[in-house]
Motif scaffolding. Sequence first.
Motif, PDB file in Angstrom:
ATOM      1  N   GLY A 243       0.606  -1.298  -0.023  1.00 11.46           N
ATOM      2  CA  GLY A 243       0.046  -0.082  -0.111  1.00 11.46           C
ATOM      3  C   GLY A 243       0.837   1.267   0.052  1.00 11.46           C
ATOM      4  N   ALA A 244       2.068   1.132  -0.541  1.00 13.95           N
ATOM      5  CA  ALA A 244       3.282   2.261  -0.246  1.00 13.95           C
ATOM      6  C   ALA A 244       2.640   3.583  -1.198  1.00 13.95           C
TER       7      ALA A 244
ATOM      8  N   ARG B 180       1.919  -2.942  -7.837  1.00 18.36           N
ATOM      9  CA  ARG B 180       1.643  -3.269  -8.943  1.00 18.36           C
ATOM     10  C   ARG B 180       2.226  -2.846 -10.214  1.00 18.36           C
ATOM     11  N   PRO B 181       2.176  -3.337 -11.360  1.00 17.66           N
ATOM     12  CA  PRO B 181       2.661  -2.777 -12.645  1.00 17.66           C
ATOM     13  C   PRO B 181       1.813  -1.604 -13.002  1.00 17.66           C
ATOM     14  N   SER B 182       0.695  -1.667 -12.619  1.00 18.54           N
ATOM     15  CA  SER B 182      -0.337  -0.468 -12.925  1.00 18.54           C
ATOM     16  C   SER B 182      -0.267   0.629 -11.943  1.00 18.54           C
TER      17      SER B 182
ATOM     18  N   ARG C  28       9.245  -3.056  -5.344  1.00 16.74           N
ATOM     19  CA  ARG C  28       9.293  -4.564  -5.396  1.00 16.74           C
ATOM     20  C   ARG C  28       7.739  -4.884  -6.217  1.00 16.74           C
ATOM     21  N   GLN C  29       7.745  -5.387  -7.391  1.00 15.85           N
ATOM     22  CA  GLN C  29       6.508  -5.599  -7.968  1.00 15.85           C
ATOM     23  C   GLN C  29       5.913  -6.937  -7.431  1.00 15.85           C
ATOM     24  N   GLY C  30       4.556  -6.574  -7.312  1.00 15.99           N
ATOM     25  CA  GLY C  30       3.602  -7.694  -6.563  1.00 15.99           C
ATOM     26  C   GLY C  30       2.169  -7.351  -6.436  1.00 15.99           C
TER      27      GLY C  30
END
Length: 198
Positions: free
Chosen positions: A7-8, A32-34, A47-49
């Motif tokens: 939730g950054a 997220r990528p979006s 960090r993507q996730g």
Amino acid sequence: MNILVAGATGKTGLRLVRELKSKGHNPIALVRPSSDTSGLPSDIERRQGDLTELDDAVCDGCDAVVFAAGSGGSTGPEMTDKVDRDGAKSLIDIAGKAGVSRFVMLSSVGAGNPEDGGDLEHYLQAKHDADEHLKASGLDYAILRPVRLTEEDGTGDMRFGDDVDVEASAARGDVATALARAVDDPDWSGRVALMQSV
């Protein structure tokens, strides 16, 4: 400390990342990528996730995790379950396997004993389930339950626990300060507390 922040890029999460950085920690933004990352400091690790489908390595190298994510007020019950309940539970499980030293949960007033009925019933039940999963996880945890959130930075003057007025408000800046403190303050170990700004 290396601290993963779920939730950054949210309204509280952005403040939390800056607060952690000011305290000498290394915040790692789970995005997220979006995600719109334009509000994050340029030197913050990303960090993507996706909380609906987390990788088992998402907590690798992290000393602590802060869950400050939410599905948002405009999403339906299904997404609330996927993010606020199941996403949180999944991140808790992964953090446990990764040997994280403390898991800090941003919860909500009313999550301790969700009442039947009302617009927030489903959301509060999801938060309750996530909180209970964390308490049973074996992780060292802290759970913060602020009252109604405002967009203010706050003054740093906060009240916790039984003296909190559930009809009061909590500035997002104060919430971020409290979450950052809960990451490594021994007094927050195993603590569940209501919180308001004063």
